[in-house]
Every structure is written in C-alpha cells, then in structure tokens.
Design a protein around this motif. Sequence first.
Motif, PDB file in Angstrom:
ATOM      1  N   HIS A 135       1.404  -0.600  -5.320  1.00  0.00           N
ATOM      2  CA  HIS A 135       0.529  -0.737  -6.493  1.00  0.00           C
ATOM      3  C   HIS A 135       0.418  -2.223  -6.849  1.00  0.00           C
ATOM      4  CE1 HIS A 135       1.154   3.594  -6.892  1.00  0.00           C
ATOM      5  NE2 HIS A 135       2.456   3.343  -6.785  1.00  0.00           N
ATOM      6  N   ALA A 189       7.733  -0.992   1.353  1.00  0.00           N
ATOM      7  CA  ALA A 189       7.050   0.280   1.112  1.00  0.00           C
ATOM      8  C   ALA A 189       7.581   1.377   2.028  1.00  0.00           C
ATOM      9  CB  ALA A 189       5.548   0.122   1.303  1.00  0.00           C
ATOM     10  N   ALA A 230      -3.908  -2.000   0.561  1.00  0.00           N
ATOM     11  CA  ALA A 230      -4.743  -0.977  -0.074  1.00  0.00           C
ATOM     12  C   ALA A 230      -4.588   0.379   0.596  1.00  0.00           C
ATOM     13  CB  ALA A 230      -6.208  -1.410  -0.045  1.00  0.00           C
ATOM     14  N   ALA A 231      -4.197   0.368   1.856  1.00  0.00           N
ATOM     15  CA  ALA A 231      -4.070   1.624   2.604  1.00  0.00           C
ATOM     16  C   ALA A 231      -2.702   2.275   2.442  1.00  0.00           C
ATOM     17  CB  ALA A 231      -4.350   1.369   4.086  1.00  0.00           C
ATOM     18  N   ILE A 232      -1.769   1.620   1.782  1.00  0.00           N
ATOM     19  CA  ILE A 232      -0.420   2.174   1.602  1.00  0.00           C
ATOM     20  C   ILE A 232      -0.340   2.821   0.215  1.00  0.00           C
ATOM     21  CG2 ILE A 232       2.043   1.657   1.575  1.00  0.00           C
ATOM     22  CD1 ILE A 232       1.455  -0.785   3.304  1.00  0.00           C
ATOM     23  N   GLU A 233      -0.083   4.110   0.189  1.00  0.00           N
ATOM     24  CA  GLU A 233      -0.182   4.877  -1.052  1.00  0.00           C
ATOM     25  C   GLU A 233       0.839   4.452  -2.105  1.00  0.00           C
ATOM     26  OE1 GLU A 233      -0.053   9.025  -0.324  1.00  0.00           O
ATOM     27  OE2 GLU A 233      -1.976   9.091   0.738  1.00  0.00           O
ATOM     28  N   ASN A 234       2.027   4.055  -1.679  1.00  0.00           N
ATOM     29  CA  ASN A 234       3.058   3.752  -2.678  1.00  0.00           C
ATOM     30  C   ASN A 234       3.138   2.272  -3.036  1.00  0.00           C
ATOM     31  OD1 ASN A 234       4.126   3.106  -0.154  1.00  0.00           O
ATOM     32  ND2 ASN A 234       6.240   3.524  -0.792  1.00  0.00           N
ATOM     33  N   SER A 261      10.481   4.147  -3.240  1.00  0.00           N
ATOM     34  CA  SER A 261       9.586   5.196  -3.728  1.00  0.00           C
ATOM     35  C   SER A 261       8.248   4.596  -4.129  1.00  0.00           C
ATOM     36  CB  SER A 261      10.222   5.929  -4.909  1.00  0.00           C
ATOM     37  OG  SER A 261      10.509   5.014  -5.967  1.00  0.00           O
ATOM     38  N   SER A 262       8.292   3.399  -4.747  1.00  0.00           N
ATOM     39  CA  SER A 262       7.080   2.677  -5.101  1.00  0.00           C
ATOM     40  C   SER A 262       7.347   1.183  -5.029  1.00  0.00           C
ATOM     41  CB  SER A 262       6.610   3.026  -6.521  1.00  0.00           C
ATOM     42  OG  SER A 262       6.193   4.366  -6.611  1.00  0.00           O
TER      43      SER A 262
END
Length: 253
Positions: free
Chosen positions: A124, A90, A118-122, A94-95
């Motif tokens: 999923h 991550a 869960a706290a890492i925006e990129n 980018s994702s």
Amino acid sequence: MLLTRDCVALEAHGPKRVVRFDDGSTIAAHAVVLATGVSYRSLGVPGADALTGKGVYYGSAMTEAAACAGTEVFIVGGANSAGQAAVFFARYASSVHLLVRGPALEASMSHYLIEQLAAIENVHVHTCTTVAEAHGEDHLEQVTLQDARTGERTTYDAGHLFVFIGGEPRTHWLDGVVVRDRRGFIPTGPGLVDDGRRPPGWALDRDPWYLESSVPGVFVAGDVRAESVKRVASAVGEGAMAVTLVHRYLGER
C-alpha cells in the motif's frame, strides 16, 4: 593504524598527499584511499532513535525478513531502494506500507518498479505521508503517521520500520581540494572528464583512472564515491580495486 582520529583536511604538496587530523597532527603519503562511506540521515522523530535496531532500521535489514512474517511493515522513502525493499518484504509481511513524502512516485522511482508495486496486493503506497512518532519499549510496536496535506495524525500497529531517506557523505573537509558533486559525493574516473577535458589542475598526461579522484593518487571506494552502487559487496570490490590502482599509481612514479 591510527584509530579514533577525525580528518579535517587533505592537502596536495607536489607528490605528497597530506592528511591533517583534528589534533593538529598530519601524515603524508604518496597515495590516499578515501573510503569514508556515508552517514545515513536520521528519521529525527520522537521514539525512533531509542528503537533503532529494535524494529527501526536504516536501509534494508534482509536478516529481519523471517521476523516480518505476518506483521505490518512500514517503509519510508520514494526512490528505487525503498521500492525494492517493499517488493522483497511483501513476500513475508501481512502488509507493506510505503510512505512517500511527495505527491507521487513518478518523480523518484523507476516506472517498472512502480508497476511492480501496483501489482502486489499487500503493498500500500501512502503519498504525502511522513512518520511523526515511533512507539515501543524493547521493540517497535506502533508508528504515528502524519498526512502532509491535512496535518491529521493516525497511529498504526507496526512490527518493523525501514528507512530509506538517503545519506550524507560528510566530505566538507575535502572542499577546495577534491572535486565533489552538489551533494558532496566524489566523482571519479570518467565522471571527471567533460567533453574530453580533464578536471582543473590535472597535471598527468592521462585521464583519471576509474576510482581516481580529481587529485592524482587520491582514490575513492564505496558509498562516498559518486554514482556508486551503495551496496556492501560493491564497496568491498571497489576497495580491492583501489588498492590495485594505488600500486599502479606508485609504479608510475
């Protein structure tokens, strides 16, 4: 050194440990070190085998981190190793898409790691999702994912696919001689002592040493050992320790 030989049996005859090969030949020794590793399970979907090492990797190829910069990374697996890889990649991709066969991570991943993801925006997380196909010529270009609930398939652009679906120790040739766990890995040392009771058939007046199997003089190092860390550095360390224990064992004789 005997190369390209397949071991088919290990036999204990008094103080001798006899390794039998598939061509019928044997070799006898006073001590044996089993360092056969594991065979990682193949993804087994169209396109994956041809792209192994070309965007599809089994385990975490940290050397690919720089190449993942700005790309879509897909990781297969729901255990801690997959989660740790997702956290690592991550920082570059980018994702990162974590593909989990089951309905949730809680059954197979540590709570602290689930919260970290869960706290890492990129990052999923896709539950009930499997890889149906890998696409590309000289390198992975796309992956097709399948929803296990609906059967629906969707194709995504993908630069890298890292697979963490476990491995098989392939220790069937030790059946009936060396104690193995239900998955085929080999317990050693304290893992063989149950409520003060040594393993069946253990004849020595001491407990098995840390890397010693249920057969005295047969030692285990690396990924094939039950409860091992499954890392190269730890396997190398266990190999060195096993040699030391072999010398100690021979000194007992």
